[in-house]
Write a protein that holds these residues in place. Structure first.
Motif, PDB file in Angstrom:
ATOM      1  N   ASP B 163       7.580 -12.495  -8.602  1.00 33.40           N
ATOM      2  CA  ASP B 163       7.904 -11.938  -9.920  1.00 33.40           C
ATOM      3  C   ASP B 163       6.689 -11.949 -10.837  1.00 33.40           C
ATOM      4  N   GLU B 164       6.014 -13.058 -10.820  1.00 36.09           N
ATOM      5  CA  GLU B 164       4.835 -13.195 -11.686  1.00 36.09           C
ATOM      6  C   GLU B 164       3.778 -12.153 -11.319  1.00 36.09           C
ATOM      7  N   LEU B 165       3.564 -11.966 -10.037  1.00 31.61           N
ATOM      8  CA  LEU B 165       2.514 -11.038  -9.607  1.00 31.61           C
ATOM      9  C   LEU B 165       2.951  -9.577  -9.752  1.00 31.61           C
ATOM     10  N   ASN B 166       4.263  -9.357  -9.870  1.00 32.17           N
ATOM     11  CA  ASN B 166       4.746  -7.983 -10.090  1.00 32.17           C
ATOM     12  C   ASN B 166       4.500  -7.506 -11.519  1.00 32.17           C
ATOM     13  N   ARG B 167       4.388  -8.453 -12.428  1.00 30.79           N
ATOM     14  CA  ARG B 167       4.192  -8.063 -13.829  1.00 30.79           C
ATOM     15  C   ARG B 167       2.775  -7.539 -14.014  1.00 30.79           C
ATOM     16  N   PRO B 168       2.645  -6.342 -14.601  1.00 29.30           N
ATOM     17  CA  PRO B 168       1.302  -5.792 -14.788  1.00 29.30           C
ATOM     18  C   PRO B 168       0.469  -6.705 -15.685  1.00 29.30           C
ATOM     19  N   GLU B 169      -0.790  -6.810 -15.335  1.00 28.03           N
ATOM     20  CA  GLU B 169      -1.672  -7.676 -16.099  1.00 28.03           C
ATOM     21  C   GLU B 169      -3.019  -6.968 -16.206  1.00 28.03           C
ATOM     22  N   PRO B 170      -3.472  -6.682 -17.437  1.00 22.77           N
ATOM     23  CA  PRO B 170      -4.715  -5.927 -17.587  1.00 22.77           C
ATOM     24  C   PRO B 170      -5.877  -6.640 -16.896  1.00 22.77           C
ATOM     25  N   GLY B 171      -6.628  -5.864 -16.134  1.00 14.19           N
ATOM     26  CA  GLY B 171      -7.810  -6.437 -15.481  1.00 14.19           C
ATOM     27  C   GLY B 171      -7.521  -7.135 -14.167  1.00 14.19           C
ATOM     28  N   LEU B 172      -6.272  -7.156 -13.752  1.00 11.01           N
ATOM     29  CA  LEU B 172      -5.916  -7.766 -12.469  1.00 11.01           C
ATOM     30  C   LEU B 172      -5.268  -6.714 -11.580  1.00 11.01           C
ATOM     31  N   ASP B 173      -5.920  -6.370 -10.484  1.00  4.35           N
ATOM     32  CA  ASP B 173      -5.342  -5.424  -9.515  1.00  4.35           C
ATOM     33  C   ASP B 173      -4.958  -6.177  -8.250  1.00  4.35           C
ATOM     34  N   ILE B 174      -3.748  -5.891  -7.783  1.00  3.12           N
ATOM     35  CA  ILE B 174      -3.271  -6.592  -6.587  1.00  3.12           C
ATOM     36  C   ILE B 174      -2.926  -5.570  -5.518  1.00  3.12           C
ATOM     37  N   SER B 175      -3.377  -5.804  -4.297  1.00  2.00           N
ATOM     38  CA  SER B 175      -2.924  -4.985  -3.178  1.00  2.00           C
ATOM     39  C   SER B 175      -2.378  -5.899  -2.082  1.00  2.00           C
ATOM     40  N   TYR B 176      -1.416  -5.365  -1.340  1.00  2.00           N
ATOM     41  CA  TYR B 176      -0.749  -6.176  -0.328  1.00  2.00           C
ATOM     42  C   TYR B 176      -1.008  -5.627   1.068  1.00  2.00           C
ATOM     43  N   VAL B 177      -1.105  -6.549   2.003  1.00  2.00           N
ATOM     44  CA  VAL B 177      -1.148  -6.189   3.423  1.00  2.00           C
ATOM     45  C   VAL B 177       0.023  -6.915   4.073  1.00  2.00           C
ATOM     46  N   TYR B 178       0.915  -6.145   4.718  1.00  2.00           N
ATOM     47  CA  TYR B 178       2.052  -6.776   5.390  1.00  2.00           C
ATOM     48  C   TYR B 178       1.792  -6.821   6.887  1.00  2.00           C
ATOM     49  N   THR B 179       1.949  -8.001   7.458  1.00  2.00           N
ATOM     50  CA  THR B 179       1.598  -8.141   8.878  1.00  2.00           C
ATOM     51  C   THR B 179       2.796  -7.972   9.807  1.00  2.00           C
ATOM     52  N   ARG B 180       4.016  -8.113   9.297  1.00  8.50           N
ATOM     53  CA  ARG B 180       5.167  -8.007  10.195  1.00  8.50           C
ATOM     54  C   ARG B 180       6.204  -6.995   9.708  1.00  8.50           C
ATOM     55  N   THR B 181       6.586  -7.100   8.429  1.00  7.90           N
ATOM     56  CA  THR B 181       7.596  -6.202   7.877  1.00  7.90           C
ATOM     57  C   THR B 181       7.096  -5.690   6.534  1.00  7.90           C
ATOM     58  N   THR B 182       7.220  -4.377   6.308  1.00  8.07           N
ATOM     59  CA  THR B 182       6.789  -3.822   5.026  1.00  8.07           C
ATOM     60  C   THR B 182       8.018  -3.551   4.159  1.00  8.07           C
ATOM     61  N   PRO B 183       7.812  -3.379   2.848  1.00 13.17           N
ATOM     62  CA  PRO B 183       8.911  -2.893   2.018  1.00 13.17           C
ATOM     63  C   PRO B 183       9.261  -1.473   2.463  1.00 13.17           C
ATOM     64  N   GLU B 184      10.456  -1.022   2.119  1.00 15.56           N
ATOM     65  CA  GLU B 184      10.855   0.327   2.489  1.00 15.56           C
ATOM     66  C   GLU B 184       9.924   1.355   1.858  1.00 15.56           C
ATOM     67  N   GLY B 185       9.569   2.355   2.623  1.00 13.93           N
ATOM     68  CA  GLY B 185       8.742   3.420   2.094  1.00 13.93           C
ATOM     69  C   GLY B 185       7.285   3.054   1.908  1.00 13.93           C
ATOM     70  N   TRP B 186       6.887   1.891   2.419  1.00 11.14           N
ATOM     71  CA  TRP B 186       5.494   1.447   2.292  1.00 11.14           C
ATOM     72  C   TRP B 186       4.584   2.404   3.072  1.00 11.14           C
ATOM     73  N   PRO B 187       3.444   2.785   2.506  1.00 13.48           N
ATOM     74  CA  PRO B 187       2.628   3.812   3.156  1.00 13.48           C
ATOM     75  C   PRO B 187       1.975   3.390   4.475  1.00 13.48           C
ATOM     76  N   ALA B 188       1.815   2.109   4.709  1.00 13.21           N
ATOM     77  CA  ALA B 188       1.122   1.692   5.931  1.00 13.21           C
ATOM     78  C   ALA B 188       2.060   0.878   6.823  1.00 13.21           C
ATOM     79  N   PRO B 189       1.923   1.007   8.135  1.00  9.93           N
ATOM     80  CA  PRO B 189       2.721   0.162   9.029  1.00  9.93           C
ATOM     81  C   PRO B 189       2.222  -1.281   8.962  1.00  9.93           C
ATOM     82  N   PRO B 190       3.036  -2.224   9.439  1.00  7.50           N
ATOM     83  CA  PRO B 190       2.576  -3.614   9.448  1.00  7.50           C
ATOM     84  C   PRO B 190       1.290  -3.737  10.263  1.00  7.50           C
ATOM     85  N   HIS B 191       0.325  -4.457   9.760  1.00  9.11           N
ATOM     86  CA  HIS B 191      -0.932  -4.637  10.495  1.00  9.11           C
ATOM     87  C   HIS B 191      -1.666  -5.863   9.974  1.00  9.11           C
ATOM     88  N   ARG B 192      -2.578  -6.345  10.788  1.00  6.94           N
ATOM     89  CA  ARG B 192      -3.438  -7.440  10.333  1.00  6.94           C
ATOM     90  C   ARG B 192      -4.539  -6.870   9.459  1.00  6.94           C
TER      91      ARG B 192
END
Lengths: 198, 244, 90
Positions: B163-192
């Motif tokens: 929840d904390e990381l979902n809140r937008p914060e100026p100057g902080l960019d977050i990207s995720y890499v999912y290794t096993r299961t992605t959220p629905e509609g995620w643009p990339a398949p699970p990968h290392r």
């Protein structure tokens, strides 16, 4: 003695038949002080060197041709775990040292990877030490010291050097890897000789 | 010299659990009260020691998860399946229970709000804990240092502090890499995690960011190699491997 | 266990060394006595599943530092480091 954490047991349980301060474990913890050496069998060699520089060596094939024994024993690690009734197969040091002429009182064991440990020569004799190459019916794996480790179960397990490569017989004791870092020069678990001065 | 902070010898202190937050089904944040806590830097850790009734002892290190609030410190513990200490800290320790702790320790894997360099944080699993401590220290200090966080995690449900990381914060960019299961509609398949993830989620090497990488040993090895291959000065890549 | 996962970073030395030194020495620069590589103690590879902590050079795997915390004493072996640079305020 710090505070006791209520309900915390760790993984181990005390058992009456263990040396003082030891805890029983069912698994076989992997301890290592460095990267695991991978020794190809065609390059493996075990050497005994006497105090006069006389060398006795065995290739893997020659080692395999020596008579092996089955050993069932308890093992005790200075980090306080003990494991009961482990099954090994190996060559007795009595066999390896039978043709070796020496006046030495001490042995320095050295390993692939640079590890060393020291012990009195007599502790390697009289059916108390083996070069083990099988554990629980299978070839000894590299993380447990394969292809061959020393097995001296009556002393703390750091004396049972993994990846053993040779033994130097010396007239004066030479402390090894842990013996120079505060650990006991002999290491009898039943007398709880963990640290220098114990 | 009364009142002067004399850096005394590091000793064990008794901490008391005063609050706990379930972060995921297998991770819990412990809020511990440590009388006389001297404060700490983001990225530092503590050693926690448990003693059983028969005298058996086990000790582990945990990263501090947030700046201290007076005598209150936070650690987040991920339960390990074959763990010895973590299951007790995640499920056994109750509010009011004591635990032995010493710290803060570590002066290398730390971020100071006075450092103006852009920051790249790369987290593998619960390696996010000291990195979020840096995010929180940035927020608390009110500085504008640009931060980027690349967070590799097994599945959406394994994300700590979601929840904390979902809140937008100026100057902080977050990207995720999912290794096993992605959220629905995620643009990339699970990968290392790979070069493209670090490249697009991080800073160009010529920005000379301070890079902090924390996670399991294999993950950190890989990311550190990628960063160096992308041109980052190895001296600006600080790592914390936690084994496994 | 494969070879890459047996060690952690030198940061793991911090607690034990903080019992011995007045300042944090994991940020100090150590020069490997074997290959000459210089870097922070925090960057060494620490093998801790052992009777003591064994810190090796990331370049050549030689032992740079060893420390054993026993009851009532610590043993510290720095013979694998030719020099330690510790930043201190004037």
């Amino acid at each position: 003695m710090g505070i006791v954490s209520p309900g915390f047991h760790g993984r181990r349980r005390p058992a009456v038949e263990l040396p003082p301060g030891q805890y029983l474990t069912e698994d076989f913890p992997v301890l290592s002080a460095g990267p695991t050496p991978r020794v190809p069998l065609d390059r493996w060699r075990f050497t005994v060197t006497t105090e006069t520089g006389e060398e006795h060596g065995w290739s893997w094939r020659e080692f395999q041709a020596l008579p092996a024994e089955s050993v069932t024993t308890d093992i005790h690690c200075v980090t306080k775990w003990s494991k009961l009734g482990t099954h090994w197969r190996g060559v007795s040091l009595d066999t390896l040292l039978s043709d070796v002429d020496t006046a030495a009182d001490f042995a320095v064991v050295h390993s692939y990877g640079g590890y060393t440990t020291n012990l009195p020569l007599e502790d390697l004799l009289d059916g108390r030490a083996w070069l083990a190459h099988r554990y629980e019916g299978e070839d000894l794996t590299p993380e447990h010291g394969g292809p061959v480790r020393l097995l001296v179960p009556h002393l703390y397990f750091w004396k049972s050097a993994k990846w053993v490569r040779g033994i130097r017989l010396v007239l004066e004791d030479e402390p090894g890897f842990w013996e120079t870092l505060g650990y006991h020069e002999y290491g009898d678990p039943w007398r709880e000789q963990r640290y220098q001065g114990d | 010299m009364a009142g002067t902070a004399v850096p005394g010898r590091l000793t064990w202190r008794v901490a008391t659990l005063v609050d706990a937050v379930e972060e995921t089904p297998t991770a819990r944040t412990l809020v511990l009260e440590v009388p006389g806590w001297p404060g700490h830097l983001a990225g530092q850790h503590v050693d926690v020691r448990l003693t059983a009734e028969d005298g058996y002892r086990a000790q582990r290190s945990y990263s501090l998860a947030a700046p201290a609030k007076g005598d209150l410190v936070r650690i987040t513990v991920q339960e390990l399946a074959d763990g010895e200490v973590s299951p007790y800290l995640v499920r056994g320790l109750s509010i009011g229970d004591p635990v032995e702790l010493r710290g803060p320790v570590g002066g290398w894997f730390v971020w100071r709000p006075t450092d103006p360099s852009p920051v790249l944080l790369v987290a593998g699993g619960s390696g996010v804990v000291p990195l979020v401590a840096m995010v929180r220290a940035r927020r608390e200090a009110g500085v504008r240092t640009p931060f980027r966080l690349v967070y590799s995690v097994r599945s959406p449900g394994d994300r700590l502090y979601a929840d904390e990381l979902n809140r937008p914060e100026p100057g902080l960019d977050i990207s995720y890499v999912y290794t096993r299961t992605t959220p629905e509609g995620w643009p990339a398949p699970p990968h290392r995690i790979g070069v493209p993830d670090v490249n697009s989620g991080g800073w160009p090497a010529e920005f000379e960011p301070a890079c902090f990488v924390c996670g399991p040993t294999g993950f950190v090895e890989k990311v550190a190699d990628i960063l160096v291959a992308l041109g980052h000065d190895p001296r600006r890549v600080r790592t914390e491997r936690f084994g496994g | 266990m494969d070879g890459g996962t047996e060690f952690v970073d030198g940061n793991a030395l911090a607690g034990t060394l903080a019992e011995v030194f007045a300042v944090d020495v994991t940020a100090a620069l150590a020069r490997c006595g074997s290959c000459g590589e210089t870097g922070p103690l925090a960057g060494l590879r620490v093998y801790g599943r052992a009777p003591g902590l064994v810190a090796r050079c990331p370049g050549c795997e030689s032992v740079v530092l060893r420390v054993n915390r026993g009851p009532g004493a610590a043993w510290l072996d720095l013979r694998g480091a030719t020099c330690l640079r510790v930043d201190l305020p004037d």
